[in-house]
Design a protein around this motif. Structure first.
Motif, PDB file in Angstrom:
ATOM      1  N   ALA A 131       0.798  -1.353  -0.128  1.00 28.48           N
ATOM      2  CA  ALA A 131       0.354  -0.184   0.036  1.00 28.48           C
ATOM      3  C   ALA A 131       1.259   1.246   0.090  1.00 28.48           C
ATOM      4  CB  ALA A 131      -1.333   0.205   1.314  1.00 28.48           C
ATOM      5  N   VAL A 132       1.925   1.384   1.266  1.00 29.80           N
ATOM      6  CA  VAL A 132       2.601   2.082   1.092  1.00 29.80           C
ATOM      7  C   VAL A 132       3.582   2.191  -0.448  1.00 29.80           C
ATOM      8  CG1 VAL A 132       4.224   3.976   2.419  1.00 29.80           C
ATOM      9  CG2 VAL A 132       2.656   2.521   3.683  1.00 29.80           C
ATOM     10  N   HIS A 133       3.953   2.134  -1.165  1.00 33.63           N
ATOM     11  CA  HIS A 133       5.090   1.189  -2.097  1.00 33.63           C
ATOM     12  C   HIS A 133       4.596   2.097  -3.287  1.00 33.63           C
ATOM     13  CE1 HIS A 133       8.871   0.113  -1.294  1.00 33.63           C
ATOM     14  NE2 HIS A 133       8.145  -0.115  -0.934  1.00 33.63           N
ATOM     15  N   ALA A 134       2.528   1.778  -2.994  1.00 31.14           N
ATOM     16  CA  ALA A 134       1.539   1.565  -4.126  1.00 31.14           C
ATOM     17  C   ALA A 134       1.502   3.894  -4.050  1.00 31.14           C
ATOM     18  CB  ALA A 134      -0.042   1.396  -4.266  1.00 31.14           C
ATOM     19  N   ALA A 135       1.602   4.353  -2.766  1.00 34.49           N
ATOM     20  CA  ALA A 135       1.223   5.744  -2.208  1.00 34.49           C
ATOM     21  C   ALA A 135       2.334   6.395  -3.325  1.00 34.49           C
ATOM     22  CB  ALA A 135       0.400   6.459  -0.924  1.00 34.49           C
ATOM     23  N   LEU A 136       3.593   5.720  -2.887  1.00 35.92           N
ATOM     24  CA  LEU A 136       4.510   6.712  -2.699  1.00 35.92           C
ATOM     25  C   LEU A 136       4.905   6.818  -4.624  1.00 35.92           C
ATOM     26  CD1 LEU A 136       6.706   5.729  -0.376  1.00 35.92           C
ATOM     27  CD2 LEU A 136       5.344   8.048  -0.570  1.00 35.92           C
ATOM     28  N   GLY A 137       4.390   6.214  -5.373  1.00 38.46           N
ATOM     29  CA  GLY A 137       4.383   5.546  -6.514  1.00 38.46           C
ATOM     30  C   GLY A 137       3.252   7.078  -8.071  1.00 38.46           C
ATOM     31  N   GLY A 138       2.049   7.079  -6.550  1.00 38.79           N
ATOM     32  CA  GLY A 138       1.861   8.619  -7.318  1.00 38.79           C
ATOM     33  C   GLY A 138      -0.323   7.439  -7.508  1.00 38.79           C
ATOM     34  N   ALA A 139      -0.538   6.765  -6.729  1.00 35.61           N
ATOM     35  CA  ALA A 139      -1.649   7.147  -6.518  1.00 35.61           C
ATOM     36  C   ALA A 139      -2.325   7.596  -6.012  1.00 35.61           C
ATOM     37  CB  ALA A 139      -1.607   5.383  -5.853  1.00 35.61           C
ATOM     38  N   THR A 140      -3.407   8.206  -6.589  1.00 36.82           N
ATOM     39  CA  THR A 140      -4.562   8.825  -6.085  1.00 36.82           C
ATOM     40  C   THR A 140      -5.418   8.643  -4.680  1.00 36.82           C
ATOM     41  OG1 THR A 140      -6.368   7.916  -7.177  1.00 36.82           O
ATOM     42  CG2 THR A 140      -5.159   9.944  -8.379  1.00 36.82           C
ATOM     43  N   GLU A 141      -5.532   7.240  -4.816  1.00 35.97           N
ATOM     44  CA  GLU A 141      -6.573   6.381  -3.446  1.00 35.97           C
ATOM     45  C   GLU A 141      -5.680   5.563  -3.259  1.00 35.97           C
ATOM     46  OE1 GLU A 141     -10.568   6.055  -1.384  1.00 35.97           O
ATOM     47  OE2 GLU A 141     -10.850   6.231  -3.635  1.00 35.97           O
ATOM     48  N   VAL A 142      -5.820   4.691  -1.930  1.00 34.40           N
ATOM     49  CA  VAL A 142      -4.909   2.920  -1.597  1.00 34.40           C
ATOM     50  C   VAL A 142      -5.678   3.026  -0.639  1.00 34.40           C
ATOM     51  CG1 VAL A 142      -2.987   1.878  -1.584  1.00 34.40           C
ATOM     52  CG2 VAL A 142      -2.598   4.196  -2.930  1.00 34.40           C
ATOM     53  N   ILE A 143      -6.522   1.791  -0.760  1.00 31.91           N
ATOM     54  CA  ILE A 143      -7.291   1.314   0.662  1.00 31.91           C
ATOM     55  C   ILE A 143      -6.637  -0.409   0.791  1.00 31.91           C
ATOM     56  CG2 ILE A 143      -9.440   0.148   1.239  1.00 31.91           C
ATOM     57  CD1 ILE A 143     -11.046   2.072  -0.151  1.00 31.91           C
ATOM     58  N   GLY A 144      -6.417  -0.174   1.780  1.00 30.11           N
ATOM     59  CA  GLY A 144      -5.180  -1.821   2.219  1.00 30.11           C
ATOM     60  C   GLY A 144      -6.432  -1.879   3.198  1.00 30.11           C
ATOM     61  N   LEU A 145      -6.606  -3.667   3.308  1.00 28.79           N
ATOM     62  CA  LEU A 145      -7.495  -4.081   3.938  1.00 28.79           C
ATOM     63  C   LEU A 145      -6.298  -5.306   4.641  1.00 28.79           C
ATOM     64  CD1 LEU A 145      -9.686  -5.288   1.200  1.00 28.79           C
ATOM     65  CD2 LEU A 145     -10.088  -3.443   2.546  1.00 28.79           C
ATOM     66  N   ASP A 146      -7.047  -5.737   6.055  1.00 29.19           N
ATOM     67  CA  ASP A 146      -6.743  -6.778   6.477  1.00 29.19           C
ATOM     68  C   ASP A 146      -7.124  -7.314   8.156  1.00 29.19           C
ATOM     69  OD1 ASP A 146      -3.961  -7.831   6.679  1.00 29.19           O
ATOM     70  OD2 ASP A 146      -4.908  -8.209   8.497  1.00 29.19           O
ATOM     71  N   ILE A 147      -7.779  -8.769   8.150  1.00 28.42           N
ATOM     72  CA  ILE A 147      -8.611  -8.501   9.440  1.00 28.42           C
ATOM     73  C   ILE A 147      -7.943  -8.809  10.321  1.00 28.42           C
ATOM     74  CG2 ILE A 147      -7.581 -11.232   9.335  1.00 28.42           C
ATOM     75  CD1 ILE A 147     -10.754 -11.989   9.406  1.00 28.42           C
ATOM     76  N   SER A 148      -6.570  -8.626  10.421  1.00 26.52           N
ATOM     77  CA  SER A 148      -5.639  -7.940  12.187  1.00 26.52           C
ATOM     78  C   SER A 148      -5.964  -6.248  12.858  1.00 26.52           C
ATOM     79  CB  SER A 148      -4.317  -8.946  11.835  1.00 26.52           C
ATOM     80  OG  SER A 148      -3.483  -7.778  13.013  1.00 26.52           O
ATOM     81  N   GLU A 149      -6.554  -6.462  13.541  1.00 24.32           N
ATOM     82  CA  GLU A 149      -6.430  -4.824  14.246  1.00 24.32           C
ATOM     83  C   GLU A 149      -4.894  -4.243  14.585  1.00 24.32           C
ATOM     84  OE1 GLU A 149      -8.454  -2.674  14.564  1.00 24.32           O
ATOM     85  OE2 GLU A 149     -10.838  -3.701  14.983  1.00 24.32           O
ATOM     86  N   ALA A 150      -4.383  -5.346  14.630  1.00 28.38           N
ATOM     87  CA  ALA A 150      -2.841  -4.884  15.538  1.00 28.38           C
ATOM     88  C   ALA A 150      -2.047  -4.423  13.502  1.00 28.38           C
ATOM     89  CB  ALA A 150      -2.246  -5.953  15.546  1.00 28.38           C
ATOM     90  N   ALA A 151      -2.296  -5.003  12.792  1.00 29.35           N
ATOM     91  CA  ALA A 151      -1.487  -4.814  11.278  1.00 29.35           C
ATOM     92  C   ALA A 151      -2.183  -3.685  10.698  1.00 29.35           C
ATOM     93  CB  ALA A 151      -1.826  -6.361  10.806  1.00 29.35           C
ATOM     94  N   ILE A 152      -3.131  -3.497  11.145  1.00 27.79           N
ATOM     95  CA  ILE A 152      -3.735  -2.710  10.851  1.00 27.79           C
ATOM     96  C   ILE A 152      -3.481  -0.908  11.513  1.00 27.79           C
ATOM     97  CG2 ILE A 152      -6.098  -0.834  10.385  1.00 27.79           C
ATOM     98  CD1 ILE A 152      -5.924  -2.789   8.469  1.00 27.79           C
TER      99      ILE A 152
END
Length: 389
Positions: free
Chosen positions: A230-251
């Protein structure tokens, strides 16, 4: 050192360089051997094949350490670890986070060593390595002078070797979180409790590669874990990035990583990815780039059938949510599923979505996870870069 003898016609695969001998390939009774003890290996005619270590309780009864007659002592381990480290310096001399030892590919089956800057993490999966644990820790300490050496011997695989699980600091002091740079991004890692040894180092170069595809795009990162994609995608110039995970700690960690890397386009949701992909399809929502990097669906051959269903389903749902011209990065870290099976399964999912696609690239694990050509089991990571047309 005791000797084990192979059954007739069971030495061909080994002489071609495979490092495992299964219990049904051995002529001798295994009852007289202690778990982890070193053994000489001969073929059915008594000719030497190599040296390894044995575990009578494991289906993989012997793991080969050398095809030459050697003593398994401190000098042996020191030389192997030095060789593995030097192999990485060709590619990672300017980096501080990488895998130093990758099991069979570095002729040290059952041993993983990862470096995170001044902190080194070791994972042992087999009895034959476990009995040398203290020696290996001392070699790392004396050769590389880390601040700490952490043992992450908490893999369920150890149970197959009749070994207990443990996590502890074997040398030095390790804080609850360390900050490291991986592929020019900052990450805060929990080496004692994080997934694997603290980070999925096998995906680090694929994480960075996604930047080429995200400029001006809307991106969905499924199973985001610590947010590397997600962070690499954002730094590549994405206008919006949504990351999904089932773990609260990971989020929570994902949000930290987006913040410390100064990205503002990322948002993260704690959800079941399968349910969210279904909801995205129901809403007819679309993303220009979707990344699928789930945990292993098949950890053994007995789980392959169900795993294929899972991979087919998530790829079907992802393909439905990508407009023509968009991209799908789809991955599998299941060793039990070979590249051909994974590619065909992804194709079936895309076809079931009523879509057509171009396979642009087949990527795999990086050079610090080298693939031993005589042992396909060492190639476990699959990453397909696909364009929906």
């Amino acid at each position: 050192m005791k000797t084990i003898q192979l059954k007739p016609k069971h030495d061909h695969r080994i002489r071609n360089g495979h490092r495992w001998i299964f219990s049904n390939e051995i002529h001798d009774s295994l009852k007289s051997y202690e778990p982890g003890e070193s053994v000489k290996i001969t073929d059915a005619n008594g000719y030497p094949v190599g040296v390894g270590y044995i575990n009578p309780y494991s289906l993989i009864a012997v793991r080969i350490l050398s095809f030459k007659p050697v003593e398994i002592n401190r000098h042996f381990f020191l030389e192997r670890i030095r060789n593995a480290y030097e192999r990485r310096q060709v590619f990672y001399a300017d980096q501080s986070c990488y895998r130093v030892v990758f099991g069979e590919s570095d002729d040290l089956p059952g041993l993983t060593i990862d470096r995170y800057g001044d902190y080194w993490v070791m994972q042992i999966l087999t009895a034959g390595m476990d009995i040398h644990q203290d020696m290996i820790v001392d070699i790392i300490r004396s050769e590389f002078s880390p601040k700490a050496i952490i043992l992450r011997n908490d893999s369920a695989v150890r149970k197959l070797e009749h070994l207990s699980e443990e996590v502890r600091v074997a040398y030095g002091d390790c804080p609850s979180m360390i900050e490291v740079t991986i592929q020019n991004l900052l990450f805060r890692l929990d080496l004692l409790h994080g997934q694997k040894t603290g980070f999925f180092l096998d995906q680090k170069e694929n994480h960075a590669y996604v930047r080429r595809f995200t400029s001006g795009k809307r991106v969905l990162d499924c199973f985001t874990h610590l947010g590397g994609w997600a962070v690499h995608a954002a730094l590549g110039g994405a206008t919006e990035v949504i990351g999904l995970d089932i773990s609260e700690a990971a989020i929570a960690q994902c949000r930290t990583h987006a913040e410390i890397n100064q990205t503002t386009q990322c948002q993260f949701k704690c959800v079941d990815v399968f349910d969210e992909l279904k909801a995205i399809n129901d809403r007819r929502e679309s993303f220009d780039v979707i990344i699928l990097d789930p945990p292993a669906f098949a950890k053994s051959k007995s789980q392959v059938k169900e795993a294929i269903k899972g991979y087919r389903e998530i790829n079907r749902r992802a393909a439905k949510a990508i407009p023509s011209g968009g991209y799908l990065f789809t991955c599998s870290c299941s060793q039990a599923i070979d590249p051909d099976t994974f590619r065909n399964t992804v194709f079936q999912g895309i076809t079931a979505a009523g879509r057509q696609a171009l396979l642009l690239e087949e990527r795999t694990q990086p050079k610090d996870h080298p693939i031993l050509m005589s042992m396909r089991e060492t190639q476990y990571l699959k990453c397909l870069v696909i364009q929906i047309i």
